[in-house]
Design a protein around this motif. Sequence first.
Motif, PDB file in Angstrom:
ATOM      1  N   TYR A  84       0.837  -1.202   0.000  1.00  0.00           N
ATOM      2  CA  TYR A  84       0.000   0.000   0.000  1.00  0.00           C
ATOM      3  C   TYR A  84       0.871   1.251   0.000  1.00  0.00           C
ATOM      4  CZ  TYR A  84      -3.100   3.607   1.883  1.00  0.00           C
ATOM      5  OH  TYR A  84      -3.793   4.772   2.089  1.00  0.00           O
ATOM      6  N   ARG A  85       1.867   1.274   0.883  1.00  0.00           N
ATOM      7  CA  ARG A  85       2.747   2.445   0.952  1.00  0.00           C
ATOM      8  C   ARG A  85       3.582   2.590  -0.312  1.00  0.00           C
ATOM      9  NH1 ARG A  85       6.061   3.140   6.134  1.00  0.00           N
ATOM     10  NH2 ARG A  85       6.946   4.606   4.676  1.00  0.00           N
ATOM     11  N   PHE A  86       3.934   1.477  -0.961  1.00  0.00           N
ATOM     12  CA  PHE A  86       4.741   1.542  -2.170  1.00  0.00           C
ATOM     13  C   PHE A  86       3.935   2.078  -3.353  1.00  0.00           C
ATOM     14  CE2 PHE A  86       6.378  -0.378  -6.089  1.00  0.00           C
ATOM     15  CZ  PHE A  86       7.681   0.090  -6.059  1.00  0.00           C
ATOM     16  N   TYR A  87       2.702   1.603  -3.518  1.00  0.00           N
ATOM     17  CA  TYR A  87       1.908   1.967  -4.684  1.00  0.00           C
ATOM     18  C   TYR A  87       1.109   3.257  -4.524  1.00  0.00           C
ATOM     19  CZ  TYR A  87       3.033  -2.520  -6.707  1.00  0.00           C
ATOM     20  OH  TYR A  87       3.700  -3.584  -7.230  1.00  0.00           O
ATOM     21  N   LEU A  88       0.985   3.786  -3.313  1.00  0.00           N
ATOM     22  CA  LEU A  88       0.198   4.991  -3.102  1.00  0.00           C
ATOM     23  C   LEU A  88       0.690   6.188  -3.922  1.00  0.00           C
ATOM     24  CD1 LEU A  88      -2.116   6.414  -1.647  1.00  0.00           C
ATOM     25  CD2 LEU A  88      -0.546   6.857   0.247  1.00  0.00           C
ATOM     26  N   PRO A  89       1.990   6.515  -3.957  1.00  0.00           N
ATOM     27  CA  PRO A  89       2.421   7.652  -4.781  1.00  0.00           C
ATOM     28  C   PRO A  89       2.145   7.446  -6.270  1.00  0.00           C
ATOM     29  CG  PRO A  89       4.196   6.956  -3.319  1.00  0.00           C
ATOM     30  CD  PRO A  89       3.105   5.960  -3.189  1.00  0.00           C
ATOM     31  N   PHE A  90       2.286   6.214  -6.742  1.00  0.00           N
ATOM     32  CA  PHE A  90       2.013   5.942  -8.153  1.00  0.00           C
ATOM     33  C   PHE A  90       0.528   6.098  -8.466  1.00  0.00           C
ATOM     34  CE2 PHE A  90       5.809   3.227  -7.304  1.00  0.00           C
ATOM     35  CZ  PHE A  90       6.703   3.973  -8.056  1.00  0.00           C
ATOM     36  N   ALA A  91      -0.327   5.664  -7.551  1.00  0.00           N
ATOM     37  CA  ALA A  91      -1.768   5.795  -7.745  1.00  0.00           C
ATOM     38  C   ALA A  91      -2.183   7.265  -7.738  1.00  0.00           C
ATOM     39  CB  ALA A  91      -2.528   5.019  -6.678  1.00  0.00           C
ATOM     40  N   ILE A  92      -1.578   8.061  -6.859  1.00  0.00           N
ATOM     41  CA  ILE A  92      -1.883   9.498  -6.816  1.00  0.00           C
ATOM     42  C   ILE A  92      -1.435  10.170  -8.110  1.00  0.00           C
ATOM     43  CG2 ILE A  92      -1.253  11.660  -5.678  1.00  0.00           C
ATOM     44  CD1 ILE A  92      -1.159  10.084  -3.036  1.00  0.00           C
ATOM     45  N   GLU A  93      -0.236   9.845  -8.556  1.00  0.00           N
ATOM     46  CA  GLU A  93       0.288  10.416  -9.803  1.00  0.00           C
ATOM     47  C   GLU A  93      -0.588  10.034 -10.992  1.00  0.00           C
ATOM     48  OE1 GLU A  93       4.161   9.437 -12.458  1.00  0.00           O
ATOM     49  OE2 GLU A  93       4.550   9.949 -10.352  1.00  0.00           O
ATOM     50  N   GLU A  94      -1.013   8.780 -11.022  1.00  0.00           N
ATOM     51  CA  GLU A  94      -1.866   8.300 -12.107  1.00  0.00           C
ATOM     52  C   GLU A  94      -3.223   8.999 -12.087  1.00  0.00           C
ATOM     53  OE1 GLU A  94      -2.058   3.894 -13.648  1.00  0.00           O
ATOM     54  OE2 GLU A  94      -3.339   4.153 -11.891  1.00  0.00           O
ATOM     55  N   ALA A  95      -3.796   9.186 -10.908  1.00  0.00           N
ATOM     56  CA  ALA A  95      -5.089   9.858 -10.791  1.00  0.00           C
ATOM     57  C   ALA A  95      -4.978  11.317 -11.223  1.00  0.00           C
ATOM     58  CB  ALA A  95      -5.608   9.753  -9.367  1.00  0.00           C
ATOM     59  N   GLU A  96      -3.882  11.983 -10.868  1.00  0.00           N
ATOM     60  CA  GLU A  96      -3.686  13.370 -11.284  1.00  0.00           C
ATOM     61  C   GLU A  96      -3.523  13.471 -12.799  1.00  0.00           C
ATOM     62  OE1 GLU A  96      -0.348  14.589  -8.954  1.00  0.00           O
ATOM     63  OE2 GLU A  96      -1.582  15.002  -7.187  1.00  0.00           O
ATOM     64  N   ALA A  97      -2.814  12.519 -13.405  1.00  0.00           N
ATOM     65  CA  ALA A  97      -2.641  12.527 -14.859  1.00  0.00           C
ATOM     66  C   ALA A  97      -3.976  12.326 -15.566  1.00  0.00           C
ATOM     67  CB  ALA A  97      -1.648  11.444 -15.277  1.00  0.00           C
ATOM     68  N   VAL A  98      -4.802  11.440 -15.043  1.00  0.00           N
ATOM     69  CA  VAL A  98      -6.119  11.208 -15.640  1.00  0.00           C
ATOM     70  C   VAL A  98      -6.982  12.454 -15.500  1.00  0.00           C
ATOM     71  CG1 VAL A  98      -8.257   9.899 -15.366  1.00  0.00           C
ATOM     72  CG2 VAL A  98      -6.066   8.718 -15.387  1.00  0.00           C
ATOM     73  N   LYS A  99      -6.898  13.102 -14.347  1.00  0.00           N
ATOM     74  CA  LYS A  99      -7.684  14.316 -14.109  1.00  0.00           C
ATOM     75  C   LYS A  99      -7.255  15.430 -15.060  1.00  0.00           C
ATOM     76  CE  LYS A  99      -9.363  17.088 -10.282  1.00  0.00           C
ATOM     77  NZ  LYS A  99      -9.259  17.346  -8.847  1.00  0.00           N
ATOM     78  N   GLU A 100      -5.935  15.583 -15.255  1.00  0.00           N
ATOM     79  CA  GLU A 100      -5.429  16.594 -16.190  1.00  0.00           C
ATOM     80  C   GLU A 100      -5.881  16.289 -17.616  1.00  0.00           C
ATOM     81  OE1 GLU A 100      -1.227  17.101 -15.931  1.00  0.00           O
ATOM     82  OE2 GLU A 100      -1.316  17.567 -13.784  1.00  0.00           O
TER      83      GLU A 100
END
Length: 110
Positions: A84-100
Amino acid sequence: MAIFVFLIIFSLMFYLMYKVKYFRTQLPAEKKWLSAKSSIALGSFVFFFGVNSLINPLSTVAIVVGIILLVVGLGSIWAGYKAYRFYLPFAIEEAEAVKEAEMKEKTVMD
């Protein structure tokens, strides 16, 4: 005890919720992040099941099975938390890219 039965059901419900979300999402990092969260929930389920079997042991077999379930549950919680701690930054980055991308698409449509 009734509290452990409640916690067992509660953690099983969270496991099912995260697995449904896992199958519904298309984003790869979010899939791994949700899989880690479901691993934590499943580990909690196994852990509480083991604690429940140790509270009122009926035999030596129940004690041994309870201890095994405790160890397996804690291992699953620990591994899920690390993932969870490892993938959390990647999931946040991915969500921001999708939002953009959605925002850019919306401005092009207007």
